[in-house]
Write a protein that holds these residues in place. Structure first.
Motif, PDB file in Angstrom:
ATOM      1  N   ALA A  36       0.814  -1.212   0.000  1.00  0.00           N
ATOM      2  CA  ALA A  36       0.000   0.000   0.000  1.00  0.00           C
ATOM      3  C   ALA A  36       0.847   1.261   0.000  1.00  0.00           C
ATOM      4  O   ALA A  36       0.405   2.314  -0.468  1.00  0.00           O
ATOM      5  CB  ALA A  36      -0.931  -0.010   1.215  1.00  0.00           C
ATOM      6  N   LYS A  37       2.052   1.163   0.511  1.00  0.00           N
ATOM      7  CA  LYS A  37       2.931   2.321   0.603  1.00  0.00           C
ATOM      8  C   LYS A  37       4.365   1.858   0.431  1.00  0.00           C
ATOM      9  O   LYS A  37       4.768   0.839   0.997  1.00  0.00           O
ATOM     10  CB  LYS A  37       2.754   3.020   1.962  1.00  0.00           C
ATOM     11  N   ALA A  38       5.119   2.581  -0.362  1.00  0.00           N
ATOM     12  CA  ALA A  38       6.531   2.254  -0.588  1.00  0.00           C
ATOM     13  C   ALA A  38       7.315   3.548  -0.694  1.00  0.00           C
ATOM     14  O   ALA A  38       6.902   4.479  -1.394  1.00  0.00           O
ATOM     15  CB  ALA A  38       6.698   1.429  -1.857  1.00  0.00           C
ATOM     16  N   ARG A  39       8.420   3.619   0.009  1.00  0.00           N
ATOM     17  CA  ARG A  39       9.235   4.825  -0.047  1.00  0.00           C
ATOM     18  C   ARG A  39      10.701   4.440   0.113  1.00  0.00           C
ATOM     19  O   ARG A  39      11.026   3.379   0.644  1.00  0.00           O
ATOM     20  CB  ARG A  39       8.825   5.828   1.021  1.00  0.00           C
ATOM     21  N   GLN A  40      11.565   5.319  -0.352  1.00  0.00           N
ATOM     22  CA  GLN A  40      12.989   5.069  -0.234  1.00  0.00           C
ATOM     23  C   GLN A  40      13.730   6.376  -0.024  1.00  0.00           C
ATOM     24  O   GLN A  40      13.275   7.446  -0.417  1.00  0.00           O
ATOM     25  CB  GLN A  40      13.543   4.336  -1.457  1.00  0.00           C
ATOM     26  N   THR A  41      14.864   6.273   0.625  1.00  0.00           N
ATOM     27  CA  THR A  41      15.749   7.412   0.812  1.00  0.00           C
ATOM     28  C   THR A  41      17.131   7.029   0.304  1.00  0.00           C
ATOM     29  O   THR A  41      17.523   5.862   0.361  1.00  0.00           O
ATOM     30  CB  THR A  41      15.854   7.822   2.297  1.00  0.00           C
ATOM     31  N   LEU A  42      17.856   8.017  -0.205  1.00  0.00           N
ATOM     32  CA  LEU A  42      19.202   7.789  -0.733  1.00  0.00           C
ATOM     33  C   LEU A  42      20.162   8.764  -0.087  1.00  0.00           C
ATOM     34  O   LEU A  42      19.893   9.964  -0.023  1.00  0.00           O
ATOM     35  CB  LEU A  42      19.213   7.944  -2.251  1.00  0.00           C
ATOM     36  N   THR A  43      21.264   8.237   0.391  1.00  0.00           N
ATOM     37  CA  THR A  43      22.330   9.068   0.936  1.00  0.00           C
ATOM     38  C   THR A  43      23.660   8.639   0.325  1.00  0.00           C
ATOM     39  O   THR A  43      23.832   7.476  -0.043  1.00  0.00           O
ATOM     40  CB  THR A  43      22.418   8.969   2.471  1.00  0.00           C
ATOM     41  N   ILE A  44      24.568   9.581   0.217  1.00  0.00           N
ATOM     42  CA  ILE A  44      25.891   9.311  -0.334  1.00  0.00           C
ATOM     43  C   ILE A  44      26.881   9.173   0.815  1.00  0.00           C
ATOM     44  O   ILE A  44      26.861   9.956   1.768  1.00  0.00           O
ATOM     45  CB  ILE A  44      26.337  10.438  -1.271  1.00  0.00           C
ATOM     46  N   GLY A  45      27.725   8.163   0.723  1.00  0.00           N
ATOM     47  CA  GLY A  45      28.708   7.945   1.773  1.00  0.00           C
ATOM     48  C   GLY A  45      29.992   7.381   1.213  1.00  0.00           C
ATOM     49  O   GLY A  45      30.265   7.498   0.012  1.00  0.00           O
ATOM     50  N   SER A  46      30.783   6.775   2.074  1.00  0.00           N
ATOM     51  CA  SER A  46      32.045   6.167   1.651  1.00  0.00           C
ATOM     52  C   SER A  46      32.155   4.775   2.251  1.00  0.00           C
ATOM     53  O   SER A  46      31.610   4.500   3.326  1.00  0.00           O
ATOM     54  CB  SER A  46      33.236   7.036   2.075  1.00  0.00           C
ATOM     55  N   ALA A  47      32.831   3.904   1.554  1.00  0.00           N
ATOM     56  CA  ALA A  47      32.916   2.496   1.938  1.00  0.00           C
ATOM     57  C   ALA A  47      33.822   2.290   3.146  1.00  0.00           C
ATOM     58  O   ALA A  47      34.971   2.743   3.152  1.00  0.00           O
ATOM     59  CB  ALA A  47      33.421   1.665   0.760  1.00  0.00           C
ATOM     60  N   ASP A  48      33.288   1.602   4.172  1.00  0.00           N
ATOM     61  CA  ASP A  48      34.140   1.209   5.288  1.00  0.00           C
ATOM     62  C   ASP A  48      34.895  -0.059   4.901  1.00  0.00           C
ATOM     63  O   ASP A  48      34.776  -0.557   3.774  1.00  0.00           O
ATOM     64  CB  ASP A  48      33.313   1.011   6.563  1.00  0.00           C
ATOM     65  N   VAL A  49      35.660  -0.600   5.815  1.00  0.00           N
ATOM     66  CA  VAL A  49      36.519  -1.742   5.488  1.00  0.00           C
ATOM     67  C   VAL A  49      35.696  -2.950   5.048  1.00  0.00           C
ATOM     68  O   VAL A  49      35.994  -3.583   4.026  1.00  0.00           O
ATOM     69  CB  VAL A  49      37.415  -2.108   6.696  1.00  0.00           C
TER      70      VAL A  49
END
Length: 241
Positions: A179-192
């Motif tokens: 019934a409801k779908a949402r997403q968020t996007l964030t930019i980051g950096s890869a840890d080990v």
């Protein structure tokens, strides 16, 4: 100019392949461009010949470069921008994208777990099935995914959930309504850990996408936490007036 590669847990040839892949993706080396010779790359990066060869083998397997006997190595005409993975902005497009791809799924954790939900996400289900996966294409890992599925839904098709991408299953399963779908996007950096699983250098750019699906009564039936390699994805959307 000598460029020293970073000494990390990632093999040097993988780090070098990632750097050269970036030059192709950014257009520094356009389709048809002749790559530097083996000796030139050895001198530029200060690595062994075998390291350069292994990096080139990766790019060749990905179809980004072609070797021509007696002429050298060239960027493939079809190479273009390697960011083939779209971050879709509608549920139907997202399901169609996954339905049209056949990634290699490496599941290295499959258990019952409590998802990291917030009050605004919705009502938690009684239990969740948790899977932690790496998705690969042409033996190149491009996404690390934490998946939480309502255990009652998972129990209806456990074999499919373990062997296929989850979103197309949910959307097509009789009796399951998103019934409801949402997403968020964030930019980051890869840890080990992420760097090792996605075969990229530590601190490489990544995109973290968090997806939440709710049933009509507000129950969270799916939580997906996806980490994409930054060199494999792009985001495209229409801007409303």
């Amino acid at each position: 100019m000598l460029r020293k590669l970073k000494r990390t847990a990632i093999p040097l040839y993988v780090e070098l392949a990632d750097l050269l892949r970036g030059r192709i993706a950014r257009g520094n080396w356009p389709p048809g461009h002749r790559l530097p010779t083996l000796e030139e790359l050895v001198a530029e990066f200060g690595v062994a010949r075998v390291t350069v060869r292994q990096a080139m083998d990766i790019l060749s397997a990905e179809g980004r470069i072609v070797r021509q006997q007696g002429r050298g190595t060239f960027v493939a005409e079809s190479a273009g921008d390697g960011r083939w993975m779209r971050v879709e902005t509608t549920l139907d497009a997202l399901a169609n994208m996954y339905a049209g791809t056949k990634p290699r799924l490496l599941t290295f954790l499959d258990t019952i777990a409590v998802p990291p939900l917030t009050p605004k996400d919705g009502t938690p289900a009684p239990r969740y099935r948790f899977m932690r996966r790496v998705h690969s294409r042409n033996d190149v890992p491009y996404a690390l995914i934490n998946i939480y599925v309502d255990a009652r839904i998972f129990a209806r098709a456990p074999k499919r959930f373990r062997n296929e991408t989850v979103i197309p299953i949910l959307q097509a399963m009789p009796g399951v309504v998103i019934a409801k779908a949402r997403q968020t996007l964030t930019i980051g950096s890869a840890d080990v850990e992420t760097a090792e699983l996605l075969s990229v250098p530590v601190n490489s750019p990544i995109a973290d996408v968090r997806r939440v699906f709710n049933a009509p009564d507000g129950t969270v039936i799916y939580l997906g936490e996806v980490t994409y390699r930054g060199d494999f994805i792009h985001l495209e959307m229409d801007l409303k007036k």
